[in-house]
Scaffold this motif. Structure first.
Motif, PDB file in Angstrom:
ATOM      1  N   GLU A 186       0.826  -1.201   0.000  1.00  0.00           N
ATOM      2  CA  GLU A 186       0.000   0.000   0.000  1.00  0.00           C
ATOM      3  C   GLU A 186       0.862   1.253   0.000  1.00  0.00           C
ATOM      4  O   GLU A 186       0.589   2.209  -0.738  1.00  0.00           O
ATOM      5  N   SER A 187       1.917   1.244   0.806  1.00  0.00           N
ATOM      6  CA  SER A 187       2.807   2.397   0.864  1.00  0.00           C
ATOM      7  C   SER A 187       3.480   2.649  -0.484  1.00  0.00           C
ATOM      8  O   SER A 187       3.589   3.791  -0.939  1.00  0.00           O
ATOM      9  N   ASN A 188       3.909   1.586  -1.151  1.00  0.00           N
ATOM     10  CA  ASN A 188       4.590   1.724  -2.442  1.00  0.00           C
ATOM     11  C   ASN A 188       3.643   2.234  -3.521  1.00  0.00           C
ATOM     12  O   ASN A 188       4.020   3.085  -4.338  1.00  0.00           O
ATOM     13  N   ILE A 189       2.409   1.708  -3.543  1.00  0.00           N
ATOM     14  CA  ILE A 189       1.445   2.154  -4.541  1.00  0.00           C
ATOM     15  C   ILE A 189       1.116   3.624  -4.337  1.00  0.00           C
ATOM     16  O   ILE A 189       1.112   4.416  -5.290  1.00  0.00           O
ATOM     17  N   TYR A 190       0.852   4.007  -3.093  1.00  0.00           N
ATOM     18  CA  TYR A 190       0.473   5.391  -2.833  1.00  0.00           C
ATOM     19  C   TYR A 190       1.628   6.340  -3.149  1.00  0.00           C
ATOM     20  O   TYR A 190       1.431   7.434  -3.675  1.00  0.00           O
ATOM     21  N   SER A 191       2.858   5.913  -2.836  1.00  0.00           N
ATOM     22  CA  SER A 191       4.028   6.724  -3.143  1.00  0.00           C
ATOM     23  C   SER A 191       4.170   6.906  -4.655  1.00  0.00           C
ATOM     24  O   SER A 191       4.458   8.007  -5.138  1.00  0.00           O
ATOM     25  N   TYR A 192       3.945   5.814  -5.398  1.00  0.00           N
ATOM     26  CA  TYR A 192       4.012   5.901  -6.860  1.00  0.00           C
ATOM     27  C   TYR A 192       2.967   6.880  -7.392  1.00  0.00           C
ATOM     28  O   TYR A 192       3.268   7.735  -8.231  1.00  0.00           O
ATOM     29  N   LEU A 193       1.724   6.769  -6.895  1.00  0.00           N
ATOM     30  CA  LEU A 193       0.656   7.652  -7.366  1.00  0.00           C
ATOM     31  C   LEU A 193       0.910   9.102  -6.951  1.00  0.00           C
ATOM     32  O   LEU A 193       0.589  10.034  -7.704  1.00  0.00           O
ATOM     33  N   ASP A 194       1.492   9.298  -5.775  1.00  0.00           N
ATOM     34  CA  ASP A 194       1.803  10.655  -5.336  1.00  0.00           C
ATOM     35  C   ASP A 194       2.815  11.304  -6.284  1.00  0.00           C
ATOM     36  O   ASP A 194       2.645  12.453  -6.705  1.00  0.00           O
ATOM     37  N   ASN A 195       3.848  10.558  -6.639  1.00  0.00           N
ATOM     38  CA  ASN A 195       4.855  11.086  -7.561  1.00  0.00           C
ATOM     39  C   ASN A 195       4.272  11.285  -8.957  1.00  0.00           C
ATOM     40  O   ASN A 195       4.599  12.267  -9.639  1.00  0.00           O
ATOM     41  N   LEU A 196       3.397  10.364  -9.367  1.00  0.00           N
ATOM     42  CA  LEU A 196       2.762  10.510 -10.674  1.00  0.00           C
ATOM     43  C   LEU A 196       1.880  11.751 -10.701  1.00  0.00           C
ATOM     44  O   LEU A 196       1.861  12.496 -11.689  1.00  0.00           O
ATOM     45  N   GLY A 197       1.156  11.996  -9.620  1.00  0.00           N
ATOM     46  CA  GLY A 197       0.313  13.187  -9.542  1.00  0.00           C
ATOM     47  C   GLY A 197       1.133  14.460  -9.665  1.00  0.00           C
ATOM     48  O   GLY A 197       0.733  15.405 -10.348  1.00  0.00           O
ATOM     49  N   LYS A 198       2.285  14.497  -8.999  1.00  0.00           N
ATOM     50  CA  LYS A 198       3.150  15.676  -9.083  1.00  0.00           C
ATOM     51  C   LYS A 198       3.638  15.887 -10.513  1.00  0.00           C
ATOM     52  O   LYS A 198       3.741  17.021 -10.996  1.00  0.00           O
ATOM     53  N   LEU A 199       3.950  14.783 -11.203  1.00  0.00           N
ATOM     54  CA  LEU A 199       4.400  14.889 -12.587  1.00  0.00           C
ATOM     55  C   LEU A 199       3.277  15.391 -13.489  1.00  0.00           C
ATOM     56  O   LEU A 199       3.482  16.270 -14.336  1.00  0.00           O
ATOM     57  N   LEU A 200       2.062  14.862 -13.288  1.00  0.00           N
ATOM     58  CA  LEU A 200       0.930  15.302 -14.102  1.00  0.00           C
ATOM     59  C   LEU A 200       0.614  16.777 -13.852  1.00  0.00           C
ATOM     60  O   LEU A 200       0.265  17.503 -14.784  1.00  0.00           O
ATOM     61  N   VAL A 201       0.739  17.218 -12.607  1.00  0.00           N
ATOM     62  CA  VAL A 201       0.521  18.627 -12.290  1.00  0.00           C
ATOM     63  C   VAL A 201       1.529  19.497 -13.035  1.00  0.00           C
ATOM     64  O   VAL A 201       1.192  20.552 -13.592  1.00  0.00           O
ATOM     65  N   SER A 202       2.776  19.043 -13.072  1.00  0.00           N
ATOM     66  CA  SER A 202       3.819  19.845 -13.732  1.00  0.00           C
ATOM     67  C   SER A 202       3.590  19.962 -15.225  1.00  0.00           C
ATOM     68  O   SER A 202       4.058  20.916 -15.855  1.00  0.00           O
ATOM     69  N   LEU A 203       2.867  19.010 -15.816  1.00  0.00           N
ATOM     70  CA  LEU A 203       2.603  19.018 -17.245  1.00  0.00           C
ATOM     71  C   LEU A 203       1.275  19.681 -17.590  1.00  0.00           C
ATOM     72  O   LEU A 203       0.966  19.902 -18.763  1.00  0.00           O
ATOM     73  N   ASP A 204       0.469  19.971 -16.544  1.00  0.00           N
ATOM     74  CA  ASP A 204      -0.854  20.547 -16.762  1.00  0.00           C
ATOM     75  C   ASP A 204      -0.727  22.061 -16.907  1.00  0.00           C
ATOM     76  O   ASP A 204      -0.188  22.725 -16.014  1.00  0.00           O
ATOM     77  N   PRO A 205      -1.219  22.629 -18.005  1.00  0.00           N
ATOM     78  CA  PRO A 205      -1.094  24.083 -18.187  1.00  0.00           C
ATOM     79  C   PRO A 205      -1.864  24.910 -17.174  1.00  0.00           C
ATOM     80  O   PRO A 205      -1.681  26.117 -17.062  1.00  0.00           O
ATOM     81  N   ASN A 206      -2.773  24.246 -16.396  1.00  0.00           N
ATOM     82  CA  ASN A 206      -3.499  24.979 -15.368  1.00  0.00           C
ATOM     83  C   ASN A 206      -2.676  25.130 -14.099  1.00  0.00           C
ATOM     84  O   ASN A 206      -3.111  25.766 -13.164  1.00  0.00           O
TER      85      ASN A 206
END
Length: 389
Positions: free
Chosen positions: A369-389
């Motif tokens: 659970e910790s590994n999955i959530y950590s992966y999704l947290d990092n993925l979310g940060k990456l998606l935010v950085s690519l989002d023009p909003n």
């Protein structure tokens, strides 16, 4: 941070450093409230609702930079709720769903998407060809031989359309849903263009969000689905959308009544279990208050959506529908930074639960659970950085 203010006789340097920033954030929050900006807490996120054009870029930037200060202040200002970020602070007064037109994407994000406030946009699909062509007779004539599944029963579409046209309040027909337009009616995609402006940055469509175990659900929810039902038909379940996804429902033909409940009403709506997005109440229009007595405390919000109108149902908002006439609609789900945290929690839970081989090894489950959530947290940060909003 202490909830106790320092006294004149005990005003050391430590207390001064505490009081000063609190007074500063108090002033900032007061200024926001004077602008009719409502602030509240959902999970660990700061939510807000503001009149159009109230929040300037500078104010939005300040709110973002001072998020932690504002959260702390709101919790300390409500000591009875201080132990839980799940408690609502300064609950916004949701009594109606606004109908708006000529809404820019930026206005949508600031006034509805980020604060998780439902809205009906009256002109979002005004250029769709479907508005002038899609009728029950159109589908019967052009796609009558297509086979569709409705409530686990197979129909030729012409036969189902006959049931739709004969449907009434006393004998309603079933509800055609979960029907993938690109898969079953790919040639109709041209009728529902241009793409909805307000869903243009949908993270569900990002190739970076590829999780094999979840991909079938992701793909089904990301694409456009067809909804057809007759007068008197009700959506069978009071629910909020899976994985806390946002929903857009574009009404093409007929009229449909939506009944919505804010997420803070959840305790009155009898979820199947603590993590479920479905209610145990079989029919909110005729509830059994002996079996579900708390439902009497719930405050529904009703709105009729007409042809050409689009309703935005935010993450976590409970809703169901009732057809006032034969109805044809298109729906799609959406994922953005505004609902990523809840989405990540839901997806993590479901993925962990799918690993049956770990069921007897709590330690392995915790690490997973910790590994999955950590992966999704990092993925979310990456998606935010690519989002023009």
């Amino acid at each position: 941070m202490s909830l106790t203010k320092s006294s004149p006789n005990n005003h050391n340097s430590s207390n001064s450093s505490v009081d000063k920033p609190m007074k500063m954030v108090d002033k900032f929050v007061s200024e926001l409230q004077q602008l009719d900006v409502k602030l509240w807490i959902e999970g660990d996120r700061l939510r807000y609702k503001a009149p159009k054009e109230t929040l300037t870029p500078d104010l939005l930037a300040q709110m973002k930079d001072r998020k932690e200060e504002i959260l702390s202040f709101l919790i300390q200002s409500n000591p009875n709720n201080a132990s839980s970020h799940e408690s609502l602070i300064a609950q916004p007064e949701y009594t109606t769903v606004e109908k708006v037109a000529k809404l820019s994407y930026k206005e949508f994000v600031n006034s509805y998407l980020n604060p998780l406030h439902p809205v009906v946009i009256t002109d979002a699909i005004q250029d769709w060809k479907a508005l002038s062509t899609w009728t029950p007779e159109f589908f019967k004539k052009n796609y009558g031989s297509k086979e569709v599944t409705v409530d686990a029963q197979r129909y030729q579409l012409r036969n189902f359309i006959d049931l739709v046209l004969a449907s009434n309040e006393d004998k309603p027909c079933s509800y055609l849903k979960d029907t993938d337009i690109p898969g079953l009616f790919p040639e109709l995609l041209a009728d529902i263009e241009p793409m909805l402006l307000y869903s243009q940055y949908n993270w569900l469509l990002s190739p970076m969000l590829y999780i094999p175990a979840a991909d079938p659900v992701k793909q089904r929810n990301a694409f456009l689905e067809l909804l057809i039902a007759g007068q008197g038909t009700k959506f069978p379940i009071l629910h909020f959308d899976y994985w806390h996804l946002h929903a857009f429902i574009m009404q093409v033909y007929g009229e449909k009544e939506f009944t919505l409940f804010s997420p803070v009403q959840t305790e009155y709506l009898y979820p199947v279990d603590v993590s479920s997005n479905r209610s145990l109440i079989p029919d909110i229009h005729q509830p059994d208050l002996e079996q579900f007595p708390l439902f009497a405390k719930a405050t529904p919000i009703k709105v009729i959506v007409k042809p050409g109108e689009t309703i935005f149902v935010p993450s976590g908002w409970w809703h169901t529908t009732r057809m006032l006439t034969p109805s044809i609609a298109v729906t799609m789900n959406c994922l953005t930074n505004s609902n990523w945290d809840k989405f990540s929690q839901d997806l993590t839970r479901d993925l962990v639960n799918s690993f049956t081989s770990f069921k007897n090894h709590q330690g392995k489950l915790t690490i997973l659970e910790s590994n999955i959530y950590s992966y999704l947290d990092n993925l979310g940060k990456l998606l935010v950085s690519l989002d023009p909003n």
